[in-house]
Design an enzyme around this catalytic site. Structure first.
Site, PDB file in Angstrom:
ATOM      1  N   GLY A   9     118.971  38.333  14.415  1.00 26.85           N
ATOM      2  CA  GLY A   9     120.239  37.925  15.004  1.00 26.85           C
ATOM      3  C   GLY A   9     120.786  36.798  14.145  1.00 26.85           C
ATOM      4  O   GLY A   9     120.951  36.950  12.940  1.00 26.85           O
ATOM      5  N   ILE A  10     121.069  35.652  14.751  1.00 29.16           N
ATOM      6  CA  ILE A  10     121.372  34.441  13.980  1.00 29.16           C
ATOM      7  C   ILE A  10     120.213  34.208  13.014  1.00 29.16           C
ATOM      8  O   ILE A  10     120.386  33.697  11.901  1.00 29.16           O
ATOM      9  CB  ILE A  10     121.545  33.233  14.925  1.00 29.16           C
ATOM     10  CG1 ILE A  10     122.924  33.234  15.564  1.00 29.16           C
ATOM     11  CG2 ILE A  10     121.316  31.914  14.197  1.00 29.16           C
ATOM     12  CD1 ILE A  10     124.059  32.769  14.671  1.00 29.16           C
ATOM     13  N   GLY A  11     119.012  34.601  13.435  1.00 32.65           N
ATOM     14  CA  GLY A  11     117.820  34.411  12.606  1.00 32.65           C
ATOM     15  C   GLY A  11     117.900  35.096  11.254  1.00 32.65           C
ATOM     16  O   GLY A  11     117.319  34.603  10.283  1.00 32.65           O
ATOM     17  N   SER A 167     123.335  25.895  23.694  1.00 30.49           N
ATOM     18  CA  SER A 167     124.727  26.318  23.727  1.00 30.49           C
ATOM     19  C   SER A 167     125.620  25.181  24.211  1.00 30.49           C
ATOM     20  O   SER A 167     125.178  24.307  24.971  1.00 30.49           O
ATOM     21  CB  SER A 167     124.888  27.518  24.668  1.00 30.49           C
ATOM     22  OG  SER A 167     126.242  27.864  24.844  1.00 30.49           O
ATOM     23  N   TYR A 189     123.059  32.554  32.226  1.00 33.12           N
ATOM     24  CA  TYR A 189     123.008  32.163  30.815  1.00 33.12           C
ATOM     25  C   TYR A 189     123.198  30.654  30.671  1.00 33.12           C
ATOM     26  O   TYR A 189     122.413  29.971  30.003  1.00 33.12           O
ATOM     27  CB  TYR A 189     124.084  32.909  30.018  1.00 33.12           C
ATOM     28  CG  TYR A 189     124.086  32.563  28.538  1.00 33.12           C
ATOM     29  CD1 TYR A 189     123.167  33.154  27.678  1.00 33.12           C
ATOM     30  CD2 TYR A 189     124.992  31.641  28.018  1.00 33.12           C
ATOM     31  CE1 TYR A 189     123.153  32.827  26.321  1.00 33.12           C
ATOM     32  CE2 TYR A 189     124.988  31.313  26.670  1.00 33.12           C
ATOM     33  CZ  TYR A 189     124.064  31.910  25.829  1.00 33.12           C
ATOM     34  OH  TYR A 189     124.043  31.580  24.494  1.00 33.12           O
TER      35      TYR A 189
END
Length: 326
Positions: A9-11, A167, A189
């Site tokens: 992902g962002i990874g 976040s 979330y």
């Protein structure tokens, strides 16, 4: 050689950036989908042949998977220098159109656009472990992973780092110690990200003397599978001119995974013992596309963080007993 564990992902953008800076790193990709992980591993090695890139399968929404992955990691490594804890889900997000249009004509429009405050609700469900899915995936699965990997992380002679993806949407009003899994609410979330902030503070309080340090970051609004769950890609494309204009006034729109990793890469190069445990590090992008780091003092207190940590320890005891019986 520094051993670093991350997820896709962002990874993926993060791995590319880390290897661009130091291609002698040993990266361990902790992924649920092994076929995708192997494909990424091959691509990373093709561009950085001197690097060491390994994979381990883990699904942080399944505690048996977390225990198995931890066992494998302890067999492979004697220590881990850094773990990026950035797996997360936002299942079935619902955008409150009325709140969006109302906010567009309010004084808080930039804050609303930067944090999505009051705009998103999600439908949660129960996992096979009997836990709320968002809580287990975004918080508790990671917590158990850390607990299992303590022998690889706690070395007072050479500190290790935990870097959590939090976040700007983490809000105190959506979290309750009495319902820390957020089973009764509609914004799991946001609750899970606030729980992440609390947990990071508590981990510092309990493990700094053992050489383990924790930090939290926000990658901003980057266009990934998570944001495409809120709006389909074609709508993001239509909105892009307006977003690029808003970015001159609100720095949260990093837009690309590469930009979103700015704070994550920066933290990797810091001495963890020098960082403020009550600060969140934010990836930011100017209207002209320049990336930089900004900070935000987290809206929490250490006593609440410690109480939450103790509740997680109690839940850990419970789930371990349950798993042993099955």
């Amino acid at each position: 050689m520094r051993k670093t564990q991350t997820r896709l992902g962002i990874g993926l953008a993060l791995c590319k950036r880390l290897l661009m800076e130091d291609d002698e790193l040993h990266l361990c990709l902790a992924c649920r989908n092994m076929s995708k992980a192997e494909a990424v591993r091959a691509a990373l090695l093709a561009s950085h042949p001197t690097a060491e890139v390994t994979v381990v399968q883990v699904d942080v929404s399944n505690l048996q998977s977390v225990f198995q992955a931890s066992k494998e990691l302890k067999q492979r490594f004697q220590r881990l220098d850094c773990i990026y804890l950035n797996a997360g889900i936002m299942p079935n997000p619902h955008l409150n159109i009325k709140a969006l249009f109302s906010g567009l004509f309010s004084r808080n429009v930039l804050h609303m656009l930067s944090t999505a405050e009051g705009l998103l609700t999600q439908d949660d469900k129960i996992t096979a472990d009997g836990l709320q899915e968002v809580f287990e995936t975004n918080v508790f699965g990671h917590f158990i992973l850390i607990r299992e990997l303590e022998p690889l992380l706690c070395h007072s002679d050479n500190p290790s780092q935990l870097i959590w993806t939090s976040s700007r949407n983490a809000r105190k009003s959506n979290f309750s110690l009495e319902d820390f899994q957020h089973s009764k609410g509609k914004e799991p979330y946001s609750s899970s990200k606030y729980a992440t902030d609390l947990l990071s503070v508590a981990l510092n309080r309990n493990f700094n003397q053992q050489g383990l340090y924790s930090s939290v970051v926000c990658p901003g609004t980057a266009l990934t599978n998570l944001t495409y769950g809120v709006l389909p890609p074609f709508l993001w494309t239509l909105l892009m001119p307006a977003i690029l204009l808003v970015r001159f006034f609100a720095n949260a729109f990093t837009l690309t995974p590469y930009n979103g990793t700015e704070a994550l890469v920066w933290l990797f190069h810091q001495k963890p013992e020098s960082l403020n445990p009550l600060i969140k590090y934010l990836s930011a992008t100017t209207g002209f596309g320049r990336n930089y780091i900004t900070t935000q003092k987290m809206d929490l207190d250490e006593d609440t963080a410690e109480k939450f940590y103790q509740k997680l320890l109690e839940l850990e005891k419970h789930v371990r007993v349950t798993i042993q019986k099955t």
